[in-house]
Design a protein around this motif. Sequence first.
Motif, PDB file in Angstrom:
ATOM      1  N   LEU A  60     -26.873 -56.987 -38.469  1.00 47.58           N
ATOM      2  CA  LEU A  60     -26.008 -58.141 -38.261  1.00 47.58           C
ATOM      3  C   LEU A  60     -26.458 -58.971 -37.070  1.00 47.58           C
ATOM      4  CD1 LEU A  60     -22.526 -56.461 -38.810  1.00 47.58           C
ATOM      5  CD2 LEU A  60     -23.884 -57.739 -40.460  1.00 47.58           C
ATOM      6  N   LYS A  76     -14.873 -52.696 -44.012  1.00 49.80           N
ATOM      7  CA  LYS A  76     -14.699 -53.712 -45.056  1.00 49.80           C
ATOM      8  C   LYS A  76     -14.987 -55.106 -44.493  1.00 49.80           C
ATOM      9  CE  LYS A  76     -11.180 -51.255 -47.761  1.00 49.80           C
ATOM     10  NZ  LYS A  76      -9.739 -51.227 -48.144  1.00 49.80           N
ATOM     11  N   ARG A  77     -14.498 -55.361 -43.285  1.00 51.23           N
ATOM     12  CA  ARG A  77     -14.701 -56.667 -42.671  1.00 51.23           C
ATOM     13  C   ARG A  77     -16.176 -56.920 -42.382  1.00 51.23           C
ATOM     14  NH1 ARG A  77     -10.905 -59.711 -38.274  1.00 51.23           N
ATOM     15  NH2 ARG A  77     -12.201 -61.562 -38.081  1.00 51.23           N
ATOM     16  N   GLY A 130     -18.420 -56.131 -44.346  1.00 51.65           N
ATOM     17  CA  GLY A 130     -19.079 -56.287 -45.633  1.00 51.65           C
ATOM     18  C   GLY A 130     -19.592 -54.995 -46.217  1.00 51.65           C
ATOM     19  N   ARG A 131     -19.058 -53.875 -45.752  1.00 48.38           N
ATOM     20  CA  ARG A 131     -19.507 -52.580 -46.238  1.00 48.38           C
ATOM     21  C   ARG A 131     -18.399 -51.867 -47.005  1.00 48.38           C
ATOM     22  NH1 ARG A 131     -23.480 -49.564 -42.221  1.00 48.38           N
ATOM     23  NH2 ARG A 131     -22.755 -47.905 -43.562  1.00 48.38           N
TER      24      ARG A 131
END
Length: 282
Positions: free
Chosen positions: A51, A239-240, A242-243
Amino acid sequence: MRLRNVKRSRNIEDRRGRGGKGVAGVGGLGVGGVLFVLAIGYFTGIDVTPLLNGGAQPQQTSAPRALTEAEQQAGEFSARVLATTEEVWTGIFPQAFGKPYDPPVMVLFSQVTASPCGNASGATGPFYCPADEKAYLDTDFFATMRQQLGAGGDFASAYVIAHEVAHHVQNELGILGQVNAARQQVSTREANALTVRLELQADCLSGVWARNVAGLMEKGDLEEALNAARKIGDDHLQKRAGRVPQPHTFTHGTSEQRQRWFVTGYESGDPNQCNTFDTDRL
């Protein structure tokens, strides 16, 4: 949270405004973006390198500077919240555990600082170092919680401080040392599971603190703390990021677990109800 009549704690070491090293922007994100991404890494234990698209390099900053009004207010707030933890645990600790409570020092810093547990960056979030029995906090993290993580409110910020103090309570009881020793003997998956139990116990102890400062709480404060617990749950943050949530990588517990253990402490007001190491249901 009503703190107007609460005196500041004397156990504050304020390193802000002293100059030193800062953190450069990374991959075009800027300091704010780096702070958010690394906060996710801190709370989830996931690798956030992809990231960042690069590495943050410390930079030398200018001479010592005056604190901004926001920094002064954050420092005042932190010192008063710390004072409430001292009053609560000084009263509860001897009753619950049969020995006096020795409060921690809280180090306030800006961007980066050094500790016996390693160099610390505000981007990694607040932490407790058992080596020197100090809690470390970049007060800019309060803004990160509000602006980036969606966990605003003064009681949400107070919960963060109470959580780090709870780690000191664990250290005073020898729990941190026991867990660290156990982690060295098991697999990464099992070590993570032990860390989750440690963090959930700290959430429960934070709830005990909240129960004992109920007289200082205002309408909506409890909801702020529970929202913060939800926003920094491992599953929510993964989740935030993107996983797909991967429970074996969790290091702090799910949103539901963090909220439930905080409520356990809050409703009981008893630290002996916070034994997350002797339960089959986290």
